[in-house]
Scaffold this active site. Structure first.
Site, short mmCIF file in Angstrom:
data_model
loop_
_atom_site.label_atom_id
_atom_site.label_comp_id
_atom_site.label_asym_id
_atom_site.label_seq_id
_atom_site.Cartn_x
_atom_site.Cartn_y
_atom_site.Cartn_z
N HIS A 125 0.83 -1.22 0.00
CA HIS A 125 0.00 0.00 0.00
C HIS A 125 0.86 1.25 0.00
CE1 HIS A 125 -3.86 -2.14 1.62
NE2 HIS A 125 -3.48 -2.55 0.43
N SER A 210 -8.07 -6.66 8.92
CA SER A 210 -9.51 -6.97 8.96
C SER A 210 -10.00 -7.59 7.66
CB SER A 210 -10.30 -5.67 9.21
OG SER A 210 -10.13 -4.79 8.08
N1 APR Z 1 -2.69 -7.05 17.39
C1 APR Z 1 -3.18 -7.67 16.29
N2 APR Z 1 -4.29 -7.25 15.63
C2 APR Z 1 -4.92 -6.15 16.11
C3 APR Z 1 -4.48 -5.45 17.25
C4 APR Z 1 -3.31 -5.95 17.91
N3 APR Z 1 -2.82 -5.35 19.00
N4 APR Z 1 -5.33 -4.40 17.48
C5 APR Z 1 -6.26 -4.44 16.49
N5 APR Z 1 -6.03 -5.51 15.68
C6 APR Z 1 -6.76 -5.92 14.49
C7 APR Z 1 -8.22 -5.53 14.46
O1 APR Z 1 -9.00 -6.53 15.11
C8 APR Z 1 -8.48 -5.51 12.95
O2 APR Z 1 -8.86 -6.80 12.48
O3 APR Z 1 -6.18 -5.24 13.39
C9 APR Z 1 -7.14 -5.12 12.36
C10 APR Z 1 -7.10 -3.70 11.82
O4 APR Z 1 -8.02 -3.63 10.76
P1 APR Z 1 -8.10 -2.27 9.89
O5 APR Z 1 -8.22 -1.11 10.82
O6 APR Z 1 -9.15 -2.49 8.84
O7 APR Z 1 -6.68 -2.17 9.20
P2 APR Z 1 -6.15 -3.00 7.97
O8 APR Z 1 -6.74 -4.35 7.91
O9 APR Z 1 -4.66 -2.91 7.98
O10 APR Z 1 -6.68 -2.12 6.73
C11 APR Z 1 -6.20 -2.50 5.47
O11 APR Z 1 -7.32 -0.68 4.43
O12 APR Z 1 -7.99 1.48 4.31
C12 APR Z 1 -7.04 0.61 3.90
O13 APR Z 1 -4.90 1.31 3.27
C13 APR Z 1 -5.67 1.02 4.39
O14 APR Z 1 -3.81 -0.47 4.71
C14 APR Z 1 -5.16 -0.22 5.09
C15 APR Z 1 -6.09 -1.31 4.60
#
Ligand code: APR
Length: 270
Positions: A125, A210
């Protein structure tokens, strides 16, 4: 560690298997960087004037580059002040233990994997450390110019504009990040490399995501269809945990990155 997880990891270690780690914002949560879709997430809290996800689009940048840069410079400042955590360090230890059998695919632009010491990293990304010419004049990828710390509501200044001017064509520089209305590719986002690494992986280790984005889900489905081992580390249910539950060599390791990764890496690295 749960016996089934231990057995899966022992099998990968004994076979000297190839490992792909796929990380999302969750691995940086314990470093103090908000995730995107959590309660305090960037897509939830948003900015004053726009729906948050509008900010991460080429269309918004064309319409209001100052507003988009204001938002990113605040976020980049948050990333710069964060420190890698035990989850990032565990993946560095795994890379150092198994060398070219390891590939890290990250959705995170925060640079914490690199600052922790990871080298075999595919940033699918983009990366907050770099900028590109918005007009694609051919200047290539440049380092993000240094910026003083800034608050969330800091106005965009003439000095900011000067720093974000392409040295080659005089147009706008843009963040080296993948926007919602853009597409994965190999030159900027290493798409083919990430899929190629997954196509030969014996284990896909998913941490803190997620499953809301396209290429990461393609990676998860490819590993599942190939019958690779699939371990998901996350405190909450998510599509990767569901894939792991359906896989004979899958395991949903419920918990945080800092809680679970050190023991998982110890089992893989022996
Ligand atoms: N350890 C592991 N996982 C965790 C923790 C932790 N301490 N805290 C939160 N999580 C998990 C949440 O349960 C969730 O499933 O991390 C995940 C974060 O999800 P998102 O906020 O959707 O982030 P991400 O999956 O990286 O999003 C992917 O979406 O908008 C785009 O470019 C953006 O790179 C991003 C992409």
């Amino acid at each position: 560690m749960e016996p089934k997880l231990q057995a899966i990891l022992d099998g990968v270690r004994q076979a000297k298997g190839r490992v792909v780690a796929l990380t999302g914002a969750g691995i940086s949560a314990e470093s103090g960087i908000p995730t995107f879709r959590g309660a305090e997430g960037y897509w939830v809290v948003g900015s004053q004037n726009y729906m948050p996800q509008e900010m991460a689009t080429h269309e918004m940048f064309e319409r209001s580059p100052e507003e988009v840069w204001r938002w990113y410079l605040y976020r980049f400042g948050v990333c710069r002040h964060a420190q890698p955590n035990a989850g990032h360090a565990a993946l560095v230890a795994l890379e150092r233990a198994i060398g070219d059998r390891f590939t890290l695919v990250t959705q995170n632009i925060d640079g914490l994997h690199r600052r922790a010491g990871s080298e075999r990293v595919l940033c699918i990304h983009g990366d907050a450390a770099y900028v590109r010419c918005a007009g694609e004049c051919g200047v290539g990828r440049l380092d993000l110019p240094p910026f003083p710390p800034r608050t969330k509501d800091e106005p965009f200044s003439a000095a900011d504009r000067a720093r974000l001017t392409c040295p080659s064509c005089g147009g706008w520089l843009r963040p080296h990040v993948l926007w919602f209305d853009e597409y994965y590719d190999e030159p900027n986002y290493r798409m083919e490399s990430a899929l190629s690494a997954t196509s030969t992986a014996d284990l896909l280790l998913v941490v803190g995501t997620s499953g809301a984005t396209n290429l990461p889900m393609q990676i998860g489905r490819l590993a599942f269809e190939r019958g690779a081992a699939l371990v998901d580390v996350n405190p909450e249910e998510n599509p990767f945990a569901e894939l792991a539950a359906r896989s004979p060599r899958g395991f949903f390791a419920r918990g945080s990155a800092c809680e679970r990764l050190p023991e998982i890496v110890a089992a893989l690295a022996g």
